[in-house]
Scaffold this active site. Structure first.
Site, mmCIF file in Angstrom:
data_model
loop_
_atom_site.group_PDB
_atom_site.id
_atom_site.type_symbol
_atom_site.label_atom_id
_atom_site.label_comp_id
_atom_site.label_asym_id
_atom_site.label_seq_id
_atom_site.Cartn_x
_atom_site.Cartn_y
_atom_site.Cartn_z
ATOM 1 N N HIS A 64 -0.177 5.933 15.419
ATOM 2 C CA HIS A 64 -1.008 5.709 16.595
ATOM 3 C C HIS A 64 -1.850 6.931 16.929
ATOM 4 C CE1 HIS A 64 1.744 2.309 18.168
ATOM 5 N NE2 HIS A 64 0.831 1.890 17.351
ATOM 6 N N ASN B 157 -3.426 -1.556 -4.445
ATOM 7 C CA ASN B 157 -2.322 -0.641 -4.109
ATOM 8 C C ASN B 157 -1.063 -1.048 -4.868
ATOM 9 O OD1 ASN B 157 -4.238 0.058 -2.228
ATOM 10 N ND2 ASN B 157 -3.208 -0.954 -0.529
ATOM 11 N N ASP B 158 -0.727 -2.316 -4.741
ATOM 12 C CA ASP B 158 0.476 -2.768 -5.433
ATOM 13 C C ASP B 158 0.251 -2.895 -6.934
ATOM 14 O OD1 ASP B 158 2.665 -2.989 -3.661
ATOM 15 O OD2 ASP B 158 1.572 -4.553 -2.602
ATOM 16 N N CYS C 74 -9.129 -5.822 -2.472
ATOM 17 C CA CYS C 74 -8.907 -5.482 -1.059
ATOM 18 C C CYS C 74 -7.943 -4.310 -0.864
ATOM 19 C CB CYS C 74 -8.406 -6.698 -0.291
ATOM 20 S SG CYS C 74 -6.779 -7.249 -0.811
HETATM 21 C C1 PEP Z 1 -2.506 -4.026 -1.895
HETATM 22 O O1 PEP Z 1 -1.370 -4.070 -2.367
HETATM 23 O O2 PEP Z 1 -3.462 -3.453 -2.444
HETATM 24 C C2 PEP Z 1 -2.791 -4.651 -0.589
HETATM 25 C C3 PEP Z 1 -4.013 -4.786 -0.150
HETATM 26 O O3 PEP Z 1 -1.743 -5.051 0.153
HETATM 27 P P1 PEP Z 1 -0.741 -4.089 0.962
HETATM 28 O O4 PEP Z 1 -1.298 -2.694 0.877
HETATM 29 O O5 PEP Z 1 -0.681 -4.627 2.340
HETATM 30 O O6 PEP Z 1 0.521 -4.261 0.187
HETATM 31 MG MG MG Z 2 0.082 -5.491 -1.554
#
Ligand code: PEP
Ligand code: MG
Length: 757
Positions: A363, A627-628, A675
């Protein structure tokens, strides 16, 4: 041996400073191994020599005096080779170099082992004995184990203890650097103001009351006082914040009013505990539950609660309010900077923020961003006790704090400040309208929308919709599952805000690093466990309620798209679509005027990459979670700091997977978006378009830079770069290719915080 180690580590952890820590190590090892000497040499970063830092057995007056050059002597030999040396007759060894001031001439046998931390040799632990003998295998093993166990502690003590407190000339050392996480971009120089918490809950001794009504009255009065204080602080900040961000203070106030906190405290008081004791137990218990969660957002809720608890406690104990006086160039520094601490400062004189705990998602970081104040979060090694009133640079771009900067470093930073200002003013000049490449190829920029609407009005014309709305927030901010109605209200607000543009809502993605306080998932390997769609398919009631709420929220707006997280098999997609169909039919038969939504798949697991052809036949769109996907392709836990420097979305293995997903989507004519964080990294922009992405979804802070960057590349150039990148053999090579391409076009390499550490 385990017991010896445990006690040694415990003692070292509790040591006040580096010298104490090292002295404990040498004394204990000498006694345990029954040797004549135990000493520790550490690398002096300034001279590049091994400096004797502690000894039990050699002449104590030679500590911090006796030293050996990098390759010199047996110590140098252990240090440079990074391997242990076990010698029966040390003086006979060709590398032996006698250190007269230490009085070591009487010692014959020598065992030295390197202390290595993150591939770097920090120092050497040496034991010596007067008798001529070879140290046994067990003794070698003990010293090696001790060195491995202590290396991280020594590394920490070395930084936080400011190893060389005085230079040869007696001055304070300059330019001591501390790493943290890049919080809020920007650079500033100012004076450290170290804030302590108002009272410590843990210090409250358990006590009883024989007048519960009186204690309840006291507690409620304290609660009311804190409430007034928070309202005042919230108001004083409101002039500097957008309306949405003042929500933070409403959250605090709601926490105070929430019957769970107040109700439980009163209940405990009624059962005989006095008010401070009851408060301590209720708050600490809640905090422990929040802090045990891996999700950074939830951890922050724990911090908020602790801060609230401390404030109420300080009122209960009648601590006088500290008279706060700040310099005009204040850098707020604390173990855990809280939004309230921020609110207590005069916004005009607050130049920067440094927090030992916390992350870019906290925050405080959100508030600091709205105030435009550079911040470094998670500066874990910062020696809080020593730095009050000290000059410091806060580098929110790189996530670095420099204490007592020299003239030279200050100059360097002034250049960086100028570059950042140039970039900021360039970004302000970006025109309205959607993003295109330099040759007019239209690119869809989408928003990853958060709980605090950060999109500025002028940015609206740049985007084509919301590419990722993480519905977890509706679940994380409550103490139980949200009802269908509650969800519908939140989703409707989101859909209406961006209507008529499409909004991609992801179904609940918990598990991994995201836990719910009221639905615990305890697993050995949470990232390979019960996550995302796996949870909600096992609990169709959660999925059905959520999709009902989404669809009802879309009545009259019709801009909803549903995204399924963590899909790893075709069956999961089919099962999810069946549930969505069921909801559509139910709602139609209940009289709701809705349209079946498009249903997309997140590609974030390697199996989904390899099944992309088949998935594309049955999904309406793809959205890659880089990211994942990076985490699973490279087998790097995205939350593990120890391997974070290996987390690399530019790795050719990741890029090849991305290309495959784009090709599969294109062949079946469905849109493919990205994303994850990579979408907001300008260094990746041209590369991603070249790989074949139609849509990039990112947070509002990244939009300007990505739009500007894309405008400097033509589509053929993007494709050429992608081909080159795919053929590279390492992430470094790819970054080099992209950095060159950006520099030729006069584009800044500064990146938004939190990306490409
Ligand atoms: C990702 O994994 O790239 C993603 C957008 O989802 P999160 O970061 O919420 O796992
Ligand atoms: Mg993800």
């Amino acid at each position: 041996m385990l017991d010896i180690l445990r006690r040694l580590v415990q003692a070292v952890t509790e040591a006040e400073n580096l010298d104490d820590a090292l002295n404990i190590i040498v004394t204990r090892i000498k006694a345990t191994m029954q040797t004549g000497v135990c000493s520790i040499y550490l690398l002096d970063d300034k001279t590049g020599c091994w400096l004797l830092m502690a000894t039990d057995g050699l002449n104590p007056s030679s500590v911090r005096i006796a030293s050996l050059c990098k390759n010199e002597g047996l110590v140098g030999s252990v240090g440079t080779r990074g391997k242990l040396l076990n010698l029966e007759d040390a003086p006979k060894h060709p590398a032996f170099r006698f250190l007269e001031e230490t009085g070591e001439e009487i010692f014959q046998s020598f065992l030295g082992v390197p202390v290595v931390h993150q591939r770097e040799t920090l120092g050497i632990i040496v034991v010596q004995q007067t008798t001529r003998r070879r140290f046994s295998g067990d003794e070698e093993a003990l010293l090696v184990t001790v060195a491995a166990q202590l290396s991280a502690l020594i590394a920490h003590a070395k930084i936080s203890g400011r190893l060389y407190l005085q230079t040869d000339t007696g001055e304070n050392p300059k330019d001591i650097r501390f790493k943290g996480a890049a919080g809020i971009s920007g650079i500033t120089v100012g004076t450290a103001v170290v804030r302590k918490p108002p009272a410590y809950l843990k210090h409250v001794k358990d006590g009883k009351t024989d007048n519960p009504d009186h204690d309840i009255g006291e507690f409620q009065a304290a609660l009311a006082e804190v409430k007034v204080e928070l309202e005042r602080i919230g108001e004083s900040l409101s002039g500097h914040l957008q309306h949405e961000e003042t929500v933070l203070f409403d959250t605090y106030l709601r926490m105070l009013e929430d019957h769970t906190l107040g109700g439980e405290v009163c209940q405990r008081i009624r059962s005989g505990e006095n008010a401070p004791t009851a408060l301590k137990h209720v708050v600490l218990d809640l905090v422990t539950r929040f802090e045990a969660m891996q999700d950074p957002y939830l951890k922050e809720r724990g911090t908020d609660l602790k801060d609230l608890g401390r404030r109420i406690l300080s009122k209960l104990l009648r601590y006088g309010d500290e008279l706060l006086k700040y310099p005009d160039d204040a850098i707020l520094v604390a173990e855990d900077v809280t939004p309230v601490m921020l609110g207590e400062m005069d916004a005009g004189s607050l130049l920067g923020i440094v927090s030992v705990k916390g992350s870019a998602n906290s925050h405080v970081a959100i508030l600091a961003r709205s105030l435009g104040i550079p911040a470094v979060m998670g500066a874990v090694d910062l020696p809080l006790a020593d730095i009050s009133g000290v000059k410091m640079i806060v580098d929110g771009w790189r996530g670095e704090v420099v204490i007592e900067p020299s003239e030279m470093i200050l100059k360097e930073y002034q250049y960086a400040v100028r570059d950042a200002e140039n970039l900021a003013s360039e970004l302000l000049r970006i025109s309205d309208g959607p993003a295109t490449t330099s040759d007019g190829y239209r690119i869809h920029l989408l928003l990853n929308s958060g709980p605090f609407g950060e999109l500025l009005e002028r940015q609206r014309s740049w985007i084509d919709g919301v590419g990722l709305y993480r519905t977890e927030f509706a679940f994380l901010s409550r103490s139980r599952f949200p009802t269908e109605d509650e969800q519908e209200i939140e989703y409707r607000e989101e859909l209406a805000t961006y209507s008529p543009m499409p909004v991609v809502m992801r179904t609940l993605d918990i598990g991994g690093d995201k836990g719910l306080p009221y639905f615990s998932i305890d697993e050995e390997n949470p990232f390979l466990g019960w996550r995302g769609i796996r949870v909600t398919l096992d609990h169709p009631e959660i999925f059905l309620t959520q999709t009902r709420a989404m669809l009802k929220a879309s009545v009259g707006l019709n801009n909803l798209r549903v995204l399924l997280p963590m899909i790893s098999t075709l069956e999961e997609l089919r099962a999810s679509k069946l549930l969505v169909d069921r909801v559509v039919h139910e709602l139609l038969s209940e009289g709701f005027v809705i349209k079946p939504p498009q249903v997309g798949v997140m590609i974030e697991v390697p199996s989904a990459v390899y099944m992309a052809d088949e998935l594309a036949l049955e999904a309406d769109f793809f959205s890659v979670g880089s990211n994942d996907l990076t985490q699973y392709i490279l087998a790097i836990d995205r939350t593990n700091a120890r391997v974070s420097d290996m987390f690399d979305s530019f790795h050719p293995a990741v890029l090849r997977a991305l290309r495959q997903v784009c090709d599969s989507g294109r062949a079946r004519d469905i849109p493919v978006a990205l994303c994850g964080e990579m979408a907001g990294d300008p260094m990746a922009s041209a590369l991603l378009i070249g790989l074949g992405f139609d849509e990039l979804s990112m947070s509002a802070a990244s939009l300007a830079q990505v739009k500007r960057t894309l405008g400097e590349f033509s589509l053929p150039e993007c494709r050429e770069l992608a081909t080159k990148a795919i053929q590279s053999t390492s992430g470094h090579e790819v970054i080099q290719v992209m950095a060159d391409a950006m520099m030729i076009r006069g584009l800044s390499l500064l990146v938004p915080p939190g990306l490409r550490e």
